[in-house]
Scaffold this active site. Sequence first.
Site, mmCIF file in Angstrom:
data_model
loop_
_atom_site.group_PDB
_atom_site.id
_atom_site.type_symbol
_atom_site.label_atom_id
_atom_site.label_comp_id
_atom_site.label_asym_id
_atom_site.label_seq_id
_atom_site.Cartn_x
_atom_site.Cartn_y
_atom_site.Cartn_z
ATOM 1 N N SER A 43 0.834 -1.203 0.000
ATOM 2 C CA SER A 43 0.000 0.000 0.000
ATOM 3 C C SER A 43 0.862 1.243 0.000
ATOM 4 C CB SER A 43 -0.849 -0.032 1.265
ATOM 5 O OG SER A 43 -1.429 1.213 1.498
ATOM 6 N N TYR A 70 -1.910 -0.900 10.812
ATOM 7 C CA TYR A 70 -2.148 -1.508 9.490
ATOM 8 C C TYR A 70 -0.963 -1.224 8.570
ATOM 9 C CZ TYR A 70 -3.729 -1.712 4.662
ATOM 10 O OH TYR A 70 -3.795 -1.960 3.308
ATOM 11 N N LYS A 106 2.142 -3.747 6.650
ATOM 12 C CA LYS A 106 2.581 -3.761 5.242
ATOM 13 C C LYS A 106 4.099 -3.579 5.160
ATOM 14 C CE LYS A 106 -1.375 -4.508 3.411
ATOM 15 N NZ LYS A 106 -1.653 -5.816 2.842
HETATM 16 P P1 NAD Z 1 -10.850 -7.081 1.147
HETATM 17 O O1 NAD Z 1 -11.091 -7.100 2.621
HETATM 18 O O2 NAD Z 1 -11.993 -6.780 0.265
HETATM 19 O O3 NAD Z 1 -10.217 -8.475 0.684
HETATM 20 C C1 NAD Z 1 -9.370 -9.242 1.495
HETATM 21 C C2 NAD Z 1 -9.840 -10.681 1.412
HETATM 22 O O4 NAD Z 1 -8.974 -11.485 2.207
HETATM 23 C C3 NAD Z 1 -11.257 -10.872 1.967
HETATM 24 O O5 NAD Z 1 -12.016 -11.643 1.069
HETATM 25 C C4 NAD Z 1 -11.041 -11.598 3.295
HETATM 26 O O6 NAD Z 1 -12.120 -12.458 3.591
HETATM 27 C C5 NAD Z 1 -9.746 -12.334 3.029
HETATM 28 N N1 NAD Z 1 -8.912 -12.601 4.213
HETATM 29 C C6 NAD Z 1 -8.487 -11.737 5.159
HETATM 30 N N2 NAD Z 1 -7.730 -12.363 6.062
HETATM 31 C C7 NAD Z 1 -7.667 -13.665 5.672
HETATM 32 C C8 NAD Z 1 -7.031 -14.825 6.189
HETATM 33 N N3 NAD Z 1 -6.314 -14.790 7.319
HETATM 34 N N4 NAD Z 1 -7.171 -15.997 5.528
HETATM 35 C C9 NAD Z 1 -7.894 -16.067 4.383
HETATM 36 N N5 NAD Z 1 -8.523 -15.008 3.845
HETATM 37 C C10 NAD Z 1 -8.411 -13.826 4.488
HETATM 38 O O7 NAD Z 1 -9.644 -6.054 0.897
HETATM 39 P P2 NAD Z 1 -9.098 -5.481 -0.490
HETATM 40 O O8 NAD Z 1 -9.478 -4.047 -0.552
HETATM 41 O O9 NAD Z 1 -9.455 -6.375 -1.584
HETATM 42 O O10 NAD Z 1 -7.545 -5.543 -0.208
HETATM 43 C C11 NAD Z 1 -6.748 -6.632 -0.630
HETATM 44 C C12 NAD Z 1 -5.323 -6.406 -0.184
HETATM 45 O O11 NAD Z 1 -4.863 -5.157 -0.701
HETATM 46 C C13 NAD Z 1 -5.178 -6.318 1.339
HETATM 47 O O12 NAD Z 1 -3.968 -6.937 1.707
HETATM 48 C C14 NAD Z 1 -5.112 -4.831 1.587
HETATM 49 O O13 NAD Z 1 -4.407 -4.527 2.748
HETATM 50 C C15 NAD Z 1 -4.376 -4.344 0.346
HETATM 51 N N6 NAD Z 1 -4.649 -2.927 0.030
HETATM 52 C C16 NAD Z 1 -5.939 -2.484 -0.084
HETATM 53 C C17 NAD Z 1 -6.176 -1.145 -0.358
HETATM 54 C C18 NAD Z 1 -7.582 -0.617 -0.462
HETATM 55 O O14 NAD Z 1 -7.770 0.612 -0.340
HETATM 56 N N7 NAD Z 1 -8.593 -1.438 -0.689
HETATM 57 C C19 NAD Z 1 -5.112 -0.236 -0.519
HETATM 58 C C20 NAD Z 1 -3.817 -0.734 -0.414
HETATM 59 C C21 NAD Z 1 -3.588 -2.084 -0.139
HETATM 60 N N1 UFG Z 2 -12.299 11.664 3.604
HETATM 61 C C1 UFG Z 2 -13.252 12.593 3.999
HETATM 62 N N2 UFG Z 2 -14.409 12.126 4.534
HETATM 63 C C2 UFG Z 2 -14.667 10.803 4.702
HETATM 64 C C3 UFG Z 2 -13.683 9.856 4.303
HETATM 65 C C4 UFG Z 2 -12.511 10.327 3.765
HETATM 66 O O1 UFG Z 2 -13.067 13.798 3.864
HETATM 67 O O2 UFG Z 2 -15.752 10.453 5.216
HETATM 68 C C5 UFG Z 2 -11.058 12.140 2.961
HETATM 69 C C6 UFG Z 2 -9.782 11.802 3.707
HETATM 70 O O3 UFG Z 2 -9.505 12.784 4.677
HETATM 71 C C7 UFG Z 2 -8.769 11.740 2.569
HETATM 72 C C8 UFG Z 2 -9.580 11.216 1.391
HETATM 73 O O4 UFG Z 2 -10.955 11.479 1.724
HETATM 74 O O5 UFG Z 2 -8.317 13.033 2.250
HETATM 75 C C9 UFG Z 2 -9.411 9.712 1.143
HETATM 76 O O6 UFG Z 2 -9.666 9.015 2.358
HETATM 77 P P1 UFG Z 2 -9.870 7.424 2.390
HETATM 78 O O7 UFG Z 2 -10.212 7.073 3.804
HETATM 79 O O8 UFG Z 2 -10.829 7.023 1.339
HETATM 80 O O9 UFG Z 2 -8.462 6.854 1.955
HETATM 81 P P2 UFG Z 2 -7.012 7.022 2.612
HETATM 82 O O10 UFG Z 2 -6.152 7.721 1.613
HETATM 83 O O11 UFG Z 2 -7.083 7.603 3.961
HETATM 84 O O12 UFG Z 2 -6.560 5.500 2.787
HETATM 85 C C10 UFG Z 2 -6.750 4.532 1.746
HETATM 86 C C11 UFG Z 2 -6.948 3.153 2.364
HETATM 87 C C12 UFG Z 2 -5.694 2.675 3.013
HETATM 88 C C13 UFG Z 2 -4.547 2.734 2.049
HETATM 89 C C14 UFG Z 2 -4.412 4.128 1.477
HETATM 90 C C15 UFG Z 2 -3.332 4.179 0.432
HETATM 91 O O13 UFG Z 2 -7.988 3.198 3.332
HETATM 92 O O14 UFG Z 2 -5.859 1.326 3.406
HETATM 93 O O15 UFG Z 2 -5.651 4.527 0.889
HETATM 94 O O16 UFG Z 2 -3.524 3.176 -0.487
HETATM 95 F F1 UFG Z 2 -3.406 2.417 2.701
#
Ligand code: NAD
Ligand code: UFG
Length: 332
Positions: free
Chosen positions: A124, A148, A152
């Site tokens: 991330s 979190y 990572k």
């Molecule tokens: P998500 O929660 O939708 O998907 C994660 C999946 O993993 C889920 O289906 C959950 O059931 C499964 N899971 C979690 N722990 C598990 C375990 N111990 N064993 C088996 N399955 C398990 O999340 P996502 O948004 O698809 O994110 C996927 C990956 O990308 C994560 O590692 C997350 O940290 C990373 N990531 C997400 C974002 C974002 O904004 N969505 C940003 C950066 C990185």
């Molecule tokens: N924000 C608001 N109001 C809300 C929610 C968010 O103003 O109700 C603003 C935040 O302050 C930020 C922007 O919208 O400026 C985006 O916020 P998000 O919570 O959607 O996303 P973040 O950038 O904080 O974090 C996300 C994921 C993390 C990941 C990161 C970088 O939640 O897991 O992007 O990939 F690590």
Amino acid sequence: MAILVTGGLGYIGSHTVVELIENGYKVIIVDNYINSNSNILDQLFKITGVNPLFYKIDVTQKDKLEKVFVEQKIDEVIHFAGLKSIGESVEDPLRYYYNNVVSTMVISSLCIKYKVKKVVFSSSATVYGNQESPLKEETSLKKTTNPYGETKVMSERILTDVSYAHPEFSITLLRYFNPIGAHKSGLIGEKIKSSTNNLVPYISKVAKKEKSKVEIFGKDYNTIDGTGVRDYIHVVDLAKGHVKAVQSFKLGITTYNLGTGKGTSVLELIGAFEKVNNVSIPYEFVQRRLGDIEVSYADSSKAERELGWKTELSIKDMVKDAWNFEKKRRTY
Ligand code: NAD
Ligand code: UFG
């Protein structure tokens, strides 16, 4: 090629499974339903016409996961499984460290034992902490603002050390920026928990009138309109980045940013959602959110140069597809 996809029923995992199947890969999904459910398998079948092999297993449980390595011929692994809520990780850090770090160790050790030498890891942009954008892969990592993010950073370090100890391995760390949107079919998208406070899920709740207004966290950032700026990326573009990554493994450890390289403010995103979807999104300004950074966007030129990947979909596509999915959302 058979790819083991951990967390393959989740938001990014399910979109990636679609792209992998459409590119001819055999997919084996492992997920424990902690943030997904079996309906997503049906949706994947509706989109692709293929039923991927599925194991309901917690990837921190090595003996159970080992069964998959014994039963299946696996060529490569994409490790998505993880918990991802920043707020939850602050409240319950041990659960996050256990799930996200132990899973990386378990997968690494099984890959070593069964000689599965190609691994992609979901990292991330949060690993950069609070540093100036555009963010480049070689930027040294700073302390992140939450547990979190630390899971990572730790997983990246573990995989880096594994790659040093096993030079025959190819490990790719993908640092995602802010994935939003959904598959154009509207059949898969992001599960929203009641504790979710990411921006687009929140905008969607307001559009559906489940919430009265979006609270914008801060209006005095040094940005185009005072609100926070992020690099939003369509989840389908992100999924395609994974296909490119598995087509371009290099020996050792390689890191890529996956973003658009372009920042969008909170007000710009709300405006785009309203205009494209013809809905009204009331908002109010509130205090800055603790731990938020002002601006975060990628320098994605390395992925473009080395993977031949760049994003194709616009902010308009992202908000259109996000809303299309929300309107159809029934099962999750
Ligand atoms: P998500 O929660 O939708 O998907 C994660 C999946 O993993 C889920 O289906 C959950 O059931 C499964 N899971 C979690 N722990 C598990 C375990 N111990 N064993 C088996 N399955 C398990 O999340 P996502 O948004 O698809 O994110 C996927 C990956 O990308 C994560 O590692 C997350 O940290 C990373 N990531 C997400 C974002 C974002 O904004 N969505 C940003 C950066 C990185
Ligand atoms: N924000 C608001 N109001 C809300 C929610 C968010 O103003 O109700 C603003 C935040 O302050 C930020 C922007 O919208 O400026 C985006 O916020 P998000 O919570 O959607 O996303 P973040 O950038 O904080 O974090 C996300 C994921 C993390 C990941 C990161 C970088 O939640 O897991 O992007 O990939 F690590």
